[in-house]
Design an enzyme around this catalytic site. Structure first.
Site, short mmCIF file in Angstrom:
data_model
loop_
_atom_site.label_atom_id
_atom_site.label_comp_id
_atom_site.label_asym_id
_atom_site.label_seq_id
_atom_site.Cartn_x
_atom_site.Cartn_y
_atom_site.Cartn_z
N ASP A 19 0.86 -1.18 0.00
CA ASP A 19 0.00 0.00 0.00
C ASP A 19 0.91 1.24 0.00
O ASP A 19 2.12 1.12 0.15
CB ASP A 19 -0.86 -0.05 1.27
CG ASP A 19 -2.06 0.86 1.21
OD1 ASP A 19 -2.25 1.54 0.18
OD2 ASP A 19 -2.82 0.90 2.18
N GLU A 25 2.72 5.13 -3.84
CA GLU A 25 2.69 6.16 -4.91
C GLU A 25 4.00 6.93 -5.02
O GLU A 25 4.35 7.30 -6.14
CB GLU A 25 1.53 7.13 -4.66
CG GLU A 25 0.17 6.48 -4.79
CD GLU A 25 -0.20 5.58 -3.61
OE1 GLU A 25 0.34 5.84 -2.51
OE2 GLU A 25 -0.98 4.64 -3.78
N ASP A 51 -8.78 3.87 -2.00
CA ASP A 51 -9.70 4.21 -0.91
C ASP A 51 -11.00 4.82 -1.43
O ASP A 51 -11.17 6.04 -1.41
CB ASP A 51 -9.00 5.15 0.08
CG ASP A 51 -7.77 4.50 0.69
OD1 ASP A 51 -7.62 3.27 0.55
OD2 ASP A 51 -6.97 5.22 1.32
#
Lengths: 482, 932
Positions: free
Chosen positions: B523, B526, B599
């Protein structure tokens, strides 16, 4: 007579036949079927239980689902809704979802659910049964003792309630007489005060007349004083700079609610924490609240003192005396009224079918878990404390689940959600104590509390029956209980 | 639908949401992004470059691009290469041999994305031909591309295009037809050059760039690239994920488009509570665009570049003011802008949408073959609190007879957000916990993020610091940012050495408490940096070899995903297929695992937008993707949750997930009826696992996605072009979501000429029509296409693991000529033995009243074999008139019963269908079954 003989023969045949078939059905029971249900499968053509279809005996447990409700496949995994019954001799019988038949995992302690040879399941029922029976016996012992304690508590509660009611009655009578006394004293006091007022007016008049002789100066004084009053009134708002300051403070420091928060100009670490807090909801500055001692107090002075106290006050004149009496009496009256109110409030509560929870009213229970202390005060509130930081988990709401749990709701608000709540589930135990607090969903707490109050007779009987049935199963299995 | 309505709706949605959550002001818009603002201001016809010294070198066409004006720092080098199957590659970079001024460094070319096999598909150009194309003044250089296609380099004005010889040399796709090409060249900062920032400076001549409290030093000055690409005879363009928006991309400039409309942004960002219907950049980026038009023609354009990209889809009239001559052929023009890097672009000729996807995945790789368990149902939550919680949830699934395969642990399972560790109080016995799950055939996934807690007692941090493995800030110190653990540093995953070191951390010895049934979730890759500009890493941070973060930003998460996946591969001795879920992605991510749409929020709009988002991912190579079922933020109403399960059960990646502040929402918490509905939804997925697994294998060999837009299966049916609320699963199933509360009806367009069969009732519907159906709360509409055969496993188990030996059901949906066919692929579900031929691959063909099972696996002599004991227990014939009583199995010469039975044992409704009862043929054998 021929007819009779034939009839006899015929009935004999039937008897023999039924004997054979009954021995057959009990010795070769159908896989996965409960003993009660075996009769359902005796006919040659069998109906699906939901009436959708019929099937023949060859289709029974042939590993192909003919009845979507599972009637034809009690012993295989072919139907999605089926139930597989394992006898588990030596332990308790179990009904499994048919998805667990021949899935390579031993579910029945007798291993009967795994018969395709992919996996070997040893029969563990005897050992498992022994452990279970042992546990069950222990539980029954606790229940037995608990039930006794509970009975005693119920009895005590009954007496205590009677006492409370009696006290309440007495207090109400006292209240009534005290009200009369107060009324009397009040009248007396007013009378005296009237006299005093009259005297004061006369005195004032006399002084005014004396003043009039001195003339103007007084008027001037009066004027200036009134103007001061006016001034101070008009200056009012500016006299309270603190309000503005507070507003300003809130604007810069408080958590804005409109979402237009500014993150510019934050230090880099602050910015990191701030952005993280969007996901976690943690406040950058913890809201700290001091734990204040429980404000509730009993009011020990619930009895009306016999006398109104010390009378030999040196300069006691009549007026002062009456005033003091009056004040003392009103204080006493309000004390009594307070006590009446608290008693009434208490007696209004739901103490259970047998008032068994009566003694929970004035008690709080605590448990420490990690860094937190959880405090539960039935009929009042519940909290979580960490040092001086206190979070209210909820206010008393009610019992739930037929007095099986206590619910506290409307606690401190949660980020992105409603207020906190706590459910306290009751278990039978010999001591009343709080154990195991959990937060399965954010801000929804669940605690366990063991207490003899939850040791119910009905449940004890149920447990005893269960043990009894296990014993008889075990006897069938030919084992001796050690 | 009127075009205004959705716009209005989305506006309403925007305003209401912005107030609550999304922090628009924290992210740059195009106007605040100098390269975007400046590029957008360019007028058509501005490009002054022309190719010189055109020649063949190493089998490529090469040329030097020189400006007609004297405004170039140094020449640009252009090369054109041709690859098999109609792929043209264009590269433009600086001339690094140019002496004065020499380039201060090499611009970043993204490594490790193009698969090595691709190079072997290069066709060496034999010769160039020069011609003057009809009526033009300037000559063009023409090279052969593939059968029926030429690549053309027009000299002046400079343009590259592919022409389709079969359609009279019409253009198919082109670059720089509007002369918007621009290439800012690297410079060296002069000592005295001022770094003053002036707002609204149109020239972008500034070195430093500021946004909010952050400063970007930009040591090489502006270095952006921009150009226009046109798709001819196209009705719409699609692709360039990730955006929460429609499948067919709406114009961002042109007539009728708002003036301040933003381009589609490709910049991997961790966006808190992202918006529906927005061109805003999300967690991943794939610069691949696919056009589609009438007659089913598709083409594709892919720009391999990892810097921030902004893409305008230019609507009608965008160039109305330019005065430039209008292009004669109808086209959709697009404008591509990137902050840095080089031009490394690929043109795909199609001709169909499937061909484009195949061509693209031949460049960036086919999706990896997942383990069987990972395509079943996943149960996740932030967070399952402790071992007891895990045990309880696991037990409840069994109690309610709901299958699941994987239980997930989010960040709270760690010891203080130090990945590879366990909270000693909450998870004291992680191995035992995993073994308990594994005993039921279930798996576990733990989270491992790229931010490493800066804690000297944390050995991973200590080692990374000592080895110098962290990304550096612009002053060459270890970059220090804020994330879950607080102060954190980020591993420099572009370096293969660091990736390999990272991979070793997943060995059982290094990852204490891990077992073979544990897999990984990446997770925040980015990367998410809570106190960085736009919640990510500063653009002037430095990577291995002096690469600036701005140059590789969009690929950072990709390298992290790659390193993790390769680590698991190593852990399993190279014979256990890794499962790694990643939030960030880039071209090539399909080779390393699955992705999800991040999300999302528990509302109907996010349920709706999940479909175009997943479809777009599939079109751009990432087949194994899904959205969080139930919605991550917020509490779904039970009806929404049920609808989400009913739809999500058809996502390629099927996982329920929730934020830690939401209420518990495991399937059994909403009353008996909802529990049953959710159970049935999940069970449908388990029934269809054989079909899904076969589709995953198809994706693995061809690149075709599991979940497809209708127009991929029906390319010339124009009604499907704007449809992104229904989708195909493979070529046989059509699913329509229900996206509104208490829906009474559902409109479903069923394409093609053949019938469709409701998968629960067997009811038939005509193709080529929109049907208004009564919406059932029991399920979302789903149909099997006539002419197909779908393999199922109807027995339901705790998890997919226990289904291995269970028998199959074949559902044959007959078409108008009473024929159908389908495939079934089976292997061991976890190892790489299938690469050696250890698999079963059958084709089932029904024709002339006879079903035949044909082997599709190469009858190899290989040592690896896969065998299965599975039989077929039931064959259902949809569209066959009742009557027959028996069927004959050959070669066994055995008769079996034909009767009427239910189409589905659970959740099935409607009348009985023709069923061959217990044929009991082996799934691995050749056989025929003739209806008598």
């Amino acid at each position: 007579m021929e007819v009779n003989v034939l009839f006899l023969l015929f009935s004999l045949l039937i008897t023999i036949f039924s004997l054979i078939s009954s021995t057959k059905s009990s010795s070769i029971s159908i896989l996965g079927v409960t003993p009660q249900d075996e009769n359902y499968y005796q006919t040659e053509t069998i109906k699906c239980r939901n009436g959708s279809k019929k099937f023949n005996r060859a289709q029974l447990n042939d590993d192909f689902c003919d009845c979507p409700d599972g009637t034809d496949e009690p012993g295989t995994s072919a139907c999605p809704h089926g139930k597989f019954y394992c006898v588990n001799v030596g332990h308790l019988p179990v009904s499994l979802h048919s998805s667990k038949v021949n899935d390579g995992i031993c579910d029945c302690c007798d291993g009967s659910d795994e018969y395709d040879g992919e996996v070997k399941c040893p029969n563990a029922c005897w050992e498992a049964g022994k452990v279970t029976r042992h546990k069950l016996k222990k539980k029954i012992d606790i229940y037995k003792e608990g039930v006794t304690i509970r009975k005693r508590e119920v009895e005590r509660a009954k007496q205590a309630i009677a006492k409370d009611k009696e006290e309440l009655l007495k207090l109400k009578n006292n209240e009534k007489s005290l009200k009369g006394l107060v009324k009397k004293l009040k009248a007396h006091k007013e009378q005296i005060e009237k006299v005093e007022e009259k005297e004061r007016l006369v005195k004032e008049k006399e002084e005014m007349m004396k003043m009039a002789v001195d003339g103007k100066s007084d008027d001037e004084q009066k004027e200036s004083s009134s103007s001061t009053t006016l001034d101070s009134e008009s200056n009012g708002p500016s006299d309270e700079p603190s309000v503005d300051q507070k507003d300003e403070y809130e604007n810069t420091e408080g958590m804005p609610t409109d979402g237009s928060e500014s993150t510019e100009g934050l230090l880099r670490e602050e910015l990191g924490r701030h952005v993280a807090s969007r996901w976690t909801g943690e406040k950058t500055e913890h809201q700290v609240e001091e734990v204040s001692p429980n404000k509730y107090n009993h009011g020990d002075n619930n009895e009306i003192p016999e006398s109104t106290g010390d009378k030999d006050h040196e300069n006691s004149d009549d007026a002062n005396h009456v005033r003091k009496d009056y004040e003392d009496s009103t204080t006493r009256l309000s004390d009594i009224q307070e006590r009446i109110a608290s008693l009434t409030e208490k007696l209004k509560q739901d103490f259970g079918m047998e008032k068994e929870f009566y003694f929970f009213y004035d008690q709080c229970f605590e448990t420490k878990q990690d860094k937190y202390v959880y405090k539960v005060c039935p009929y009042k509130d519940a909290s979580q404390e960490e040092g001086y930081r206190k979070t209210r988990l909820g206010q008393w709401e009610k019992f739930e689940n037929s007095y099986g749990s206590m619910l506290f709701s409307n606690g401190d608000g949660c980020w992105n959600g409603p207020g906190r709540s706590l459910k306290v589930k009751l278990r039978c135990g010999l001591k009343t104590e709080l154990t195991d607090v959990n937060e399965p969903s954010r801000c929804e707490y669940v605690a366990l509390m063991s207490t003899p109050i939850h040791c119910l007779e009905g449940k004890l009987e149920e447990l005893e029956r269960k043990l009894e049935s296990m014993r008889s199963e075990q006897l069938q299995g030919g084992h001796d209980e050690l | 639908m009127k075009p205004l309505a959705p716009l209005l709706l989305s506006l309403l949605f925007l305003t209401s949401q912005t107030v609550l959550s999304f922090k628009r002001e924290e992210f740059r818009n195009c106007h605040q992004t100098p390269f975007c603002k400046r590029s957008r201001a360019r007028s058509p016809g501005a490009c002054t470059l022309t190719p010189h010294s055109i020649s063949i070198s190493n089998g490529d066409l090469t040329a030097t691009l020189l400006s007609k004006n004297d405004d170039q720092i140094r020449p640009l080098i252009l090369s054109l290469s041709v690859y098999q199957d109609g792929i043209l590659r264009l590269k433009i970079d600086e001339d690094y041999d140019h002496p004065d001024p020499a380039a201060p460094k090499r611009r970043f070319q993204v490594p490790d994305v193009i698969v090595p096999e691709f190079e072997s598909k290069k066709l060496w150009l034999p010769r160039l031909s020069t011609e003057t194309v009809g009526g033009e003044s300037s000559p063009s250089t023409v090279v052969y591309l593939s059968d029926g296609y030429d690549a053309v380099l027009r000299h002046d004005p400079f343009e590259i295009y592919i022409r389709d010889k079969k359609s009279g040399n019409q253009k198919l796709i082109s670059l720089n037809s509007h002369q918007l090409f621009d290439f800012e060249q690297l410079r060296v900062k002069q000592e005295k050059q001022d770094s003053d920032y002036t707002e609204d400076s149109g020239s972008d001549d500034n070195w430093e760039e500021r946004f909010r409290s952050h400063t970007d030093k930009r040591p090489y000055g502006p270095q952006s690239i921009s150009f226009d690409v046109s798709f001819y005879n196209a009705e719409f363009v699609s692709g360039i994920p990730e955006h929460a928006t429609s499948l067919a991309l709406k114009p961002t400039r042109g007539l009728g488009v708002e003036k301040d409309s933003e381009p589609y942004r490709l910049f991997n960002l961790d966006v808190f509570e992202y918006l529906n219907e927005s061109p805003f950049g999300l967690y991943g980026s794939i610069p691949l665009m696919i056009s589609h038009g009438k007659e089913g023609r598709s083409a594709g354009f892919f720009w391999l570049n990892a810097a921030e990209m902004q893409i305008d889809v230019l609507g009608d009239g965008w160039d109305a003011e330019s005065g430039i001559e209008l292009v004669k052929q109808k086209s959709i023009d697009t404008f591509w802008m990137s902050e840095a890097g080089i031009v490394d672009a690929f043109f795909f000729v199609g001709p169909g949408p499937k061909d484009v996807v195949k061509q693209y995945t031949s460049v960036t790789g086919r999706p990896s073959m997942p383990q069987l368990f990972s395509i079943a149902y996943h149960q996740c939550r932030w967070n399952y609190r402790d071992e007891e919680d895990v045990a309880n949830v696991d037990a409840k699934f069994d109690e309610h007879d709901i299958p699941y395969d994987v239980l997930w642990l989010d960040i709270e399972h760690t010891d203080g957000k130090r990945y590879f560790t366990w909270d000693p109080v909450l998870f004291p016995n992680p191995e035992e916990m995993q073994k308990k799950l594994a005993a039921k055939g279930r798996h576990m996934v733990t989270i491992v993020d790229p931010h490493i807690k800066r804690d000297d007692s944390f050995s991973l941090h200590k080692e990374a610091t000592e080895k110098g493995y962290y990304v550096k800030d612009s002053s060459e110190k270890d970059f220090d940012g804020w994330c879950w653990p607080g102060s954190s540093s980020y591993l420099d995953m572009v370096n293969p050495e660091i990736r390999s070191w990272w991979g070793d951390k997943f060995s059982y010895e290094n990852y204490v408490g891990s077992t073979p049934s544990l897999y990984i979730w990446n997770d925040m890759n980015e990367p998410s940096v809570f106190n960085g500009p736009e919640v990510t890493m500063p653009r002037d941070a430095l990577h291995h070899g002096g690469i600036e973060h701005r140059e590789l930003h969009n690929a950072y998460g990709y390298y992290f995903h790659m390193a993790t996946s390769n680590g698991l591969l190593k852990r399993g001795g190279g014979n256990d297929r890794p499962f790694v879920l990643s939030r960030a992605f880039f071209p090539g991510s399909q080779r390393y695992g699955s992705v999800w749409t991040g999300d999302n929020t528990a509302d109907w709009d996010h349920l709706r937008v999940s479909v175009p988002m997943i479809l777009t991912l599939g079109l751009t190579g990432i087949s194994f993707s899904g959205a969080d079922v139930g919605g991550f933020f917020g509490n779904p109403e039970p009806e929404l949750l049920v609808r989400w399960y009913q739809l999500g059960a058809f996502y390629p990646f099927f996982r329920a997930h929730a934020h830690q502040d939401t209420k518990r929402r495991e399937p059994w918490l909403f009353g008996e009826k909802n529990t049953r509905l959710i159970r049935e939804a999940i069970r449908v997925r388990y029934m269809l696992l054989p079909y899904y697994y076969t589709l995953f294998r198809e994706a693995n060999t061809t690149g075709l996605p599991v979940m497809r837009p209708l127009w991929m299966e029906f390319p010339s049916d124009e009604t499907t072009f704007s449809n992104d609320e229904a989708f195909m699963v493979g070529s046989s199933l059509l699913v329509q979501g229900i996206y509104t509360e208490r829906a009474k009806h559902a409109s479903v367009y069923l394409p093609g000429k053949e019938l469709w069969y409701d998968i629960r009732t067997g009811a038939t519907y005509k193709g080529g029509k929109t049907h208004k159906l009564v919406a059932s709360e029991e399920s979302v509409p789903a149909f099997q296409r006539a002419g197909t055969i779908i393999p199922r496993k109807d027995r339901l188990r705790r998890s997919s693991t226990q289904m291995v030996n269970d028998p199959y059901t074949l559902v044959i949906a007959l078409n108008s000529s009473q024929a159908a066919e389908g495939e079934l692929y089976i292997d061991d579900g976890k190892s790489y033995e299938f690469l050696q031929g250890a698999f079963i691959h059958r084709r089932f063909v029904f024709a002339n009243g006879k079903l035949t099972s044909i082997n599709l696996a190469p009858s190899s002599t290989s040592k690896s074999q896969f065998s299965s004991k599975c039989i077929i227990e039931r064959i259902i014939l949809l569209g066959y008139s009742p009557g027959p009583k028996n069927a004959l199995i050959e070669p066994a010469n055995q008769e079996v019963q034909v009767e009427l039975g239910p189409l589905m044992l659970e959740g099935g409704r409607g009348s009985s269908v023709v069923t061959i009862r217990k044929p009991a043929v082996q799934v691995s054998d050749d056989w025929t079954i003739k209806i008598l």
